[in-house]
Design a protein around this motif. Structure first.
Motif, PDB file in Angstrom:
ATOM      1  N   ASN A 274       0.706 103.263   8.878  1.00 12.59           N
ATOM      2  CA  ASN A 274      -0.686 102.889   8.650  1.00 12.59           C
ATOM      3  C   ASN A 274      -1.138 102.041   9.829  1.00 12.59           C
ATOM      4  O   ASN A 274      -0.418 101.154  10.280  1.00 12.59           O
ATOM      5  N   ASN A 276      -3.523  99.777  10.036  1.00 11.35           N
ATOM      6  CA  ASN A 276      -3.790  98.371   9.687  1.00 11.35           C
ATOM      7  C   ASN A 276      -2.691  97.867   8.765  1.00 11.35           C
ATOM      8  O   ASN A 276      -2.880  97.726   7.558  1.00 11.35           O
ATOM      9  N   VAL A 277      -1.545  97.623   9.346  1.00 10.52           N
ATOM     10  CA  VAL A 277      -0.381  97.272   8.534  1.00 10.52           C
ATOM     11  C   VAL A 277       0.114  95.872   8.888  1.00 10.52           C
ATOM     12  O   VAL A 277       0.005  95.437  10.037  1.00 10.52           O
TER      13      VAL A 277
END
Length: 467
Positions: A274, A276-277
């Motif tokens: 992902n 935005n992890v």
């Protein structure tokens, strides 16, 4: 609440065809005995040394149940990457806290302790032996100690905790490196951790903001007083440490990473990727996740823009094709670099684990019995494994169950390996200016570094430039 004080007493089954060593739980108060602590076995040690295998093999000789103490294996998912033992590999030995926690939450040492204590009580109530297995040694330390620093936060309300977080943020404002900030307020604590260990740096700063006491003073004082005394343990513990020669273990874990890739590691990291992890929480902290970020950003993001979600299966197949291709284009280079980083960080983890074990033995006085798995790893022989690992472990545990833990036979022999480790310097940091101010922890790492090929090359170039 803890279960009543109980003792595990060996008892041979009457069936002559059975080779299983069984136990019954006896309440000392019924026999006129004084209160004693419940007995547990702890199998600790280095990644790849065979901790889980040993515990399962011991299940053929003792009625035991395993409590997982690996901070990444507690989470659901990434079974290949975290090297969870499959249901088939467990051979009927019950396992607890293995793949049971949501991957998106932070499962702290305190939460592990609070989950494991009732499990141990329950296992003892079934006349079985609790065996704690894992390489996350701060989990083990939190479980068996009656003291935990995290407990101090229970007395604080949410507003107080927010104030602490704000104070840490304000204190760090204008400072490029939080390690430099820690070093400025507590050089002793800073000298004990690597400058890139951001989680530990944050923990130390949090301790200081919360208590107003220097982390080095707090850890050397209150923690040492409470954690260091064996008579303060919650349980009567038999510590067995799996170890092996570092060069042998390095080669083994590198081969294991390659096997993981073949077994589906790439599919797992693809599914969890992902943009935005937060790599500091939950399962995403596992070695083998962040290392693939550069490759996945470069390859998967662009490909998804072209093919959409329906192309995931094709993208996974293409990843394996990229790895097996002979071209030197960017995707293959990034993928190979990611795999190499997984191997490197696994080797570093092994060394951190060893330092932690040394610390527990030297600073906190843990009576640890070392088993060397080097020859069994090299030979891949089940007979050598049984002779050099399983049988000595059986003898240690049998004696532990029927005598005082400090009286284990052959203690001097089993701990001679650990004694040699303790002779190494623990906490001194070495900085290699020639290699870009690289930080090495302890004399052993420093010696390995200066003997390495890259360091020698840099030193050779430096000497030539100074002529």
């Amino acid at each position: 609440m803890m279960a009543e004080d109980q003792e595990i007493v060996p008892e041979r089954e009457m069936d002559s065809q059975s080779t299983t060593e069984t136990k019954r739980i006896r309440n000392p108060s019924l026999d006129g005995g004084g209160p004693i602590k419940p007995r547990v076995v702890v199998i600790m040690g280095l990644t790849g040394s065979g901790k889980s295998r040993l515990a399962i093999d011991l299940g053929s000789h003792f009625p035991l149940e395993v409590i997982n103490a690996d901070s990444m294996q507690v989470y659901q998912g990434l079974d290949v990457l975290t090297n969870k033992v499959s249901l088939h590999e467990r051979k009927g030995v019950p396992h607890h806290l293995l793949g049971t926690v949501s991957p998106n939450v932070e499962f702290t040492a305190k939460e592990f302790r609070d989950s494991a204590v009732p499990l141990i009580d329950d296992i003892l109530s079934r006349d079985c032996l609790p065996v704690i297995v894992g390489g996350t040694h701060y989990y083990i330390q939190a479980l068996i100690s009656t003291f935990l620093l995290d407990d101090t936060t229970e007395d604080m309300d949410d507003d107080c905790l927010r104030d602490i977080q704000s104070s840490i943020k304000l204190d760090c404002e204008g400072i490029n490196d939080s390690y430099d900030h820690l070093k400025s307020i507590d050089p002793v604590a800073a000298n004990r951790i690597h400058p890139n260990n951001h989680r530990k740096i944050s923990q130390y700063l949090s301790l200081y903001a919360r208590s107003g006491i220097l982390p080095s003073e707090l850890l050397q004082g209150k923690a040492a007083e409470n954690w260091g005394r064996v008579d303060n343990f919650r349980y009567n513990c038999c510590f067995i440490c799996m170890d092996a020669s570092l060069p042998v273990l390095d080669r083994y874990v590198e081969q294991r990473v390659d096997c993981m890739v073949d077994a589906g590691l790439l599919d797992e990291v693809y599914d969890i990727f992902n943009l935005n992890v937060d790599y500091t929480r939950g399962l995403l902290q596992a070695i083998g996740v962040r290392e693939f970020e550069a490759f996945l950003k470069d390859y998967v993001v662009e490909a998804r823009c072209d093919t959409g979600d329906m192309g995931d299966k094709i993208l996974k197949e293409n990843m394996r094709a990229i790895l097996n291709s002979s071209d030197d284009r960017k995707p293959r280079i990034l993928l190979e670099e990611a795999i190499d980083k997984v191997k490197l960080n696994t080797r570093r983890l092994i060394r951190r684990q060893r330092r932690m074990i040394i610390r527990l033995q030297k600073l906190f006085g843990w009576d640890i019995h070392f088993l060397d798995a080097t020859e069994s790893i090299l030979s891949k022989s089940d007979d050598i494994w049984a002779e050099q690992v399983v049988e000595p472990a059986m003898k240690i545990i049998k004696f532990f169950l029927s005598h005082e833990a400090s009286s284990v036979p052959g203690k001097e022999a089993t701990n001679s390996y650990g004694t040699r480790i303790l002779e190494r310097e623990l906490w001194t940091q070495y900085v290699c200016k020639a290699c870009g101010d690289r930080v090495l922890r302890g004399a052993h790492e420093w010696e390995q570094h200066i003997q390495g090929r890259s360091h020698r090359k840099r030193m050779s170039k430096l000497k030539k430039s100074q002529r």
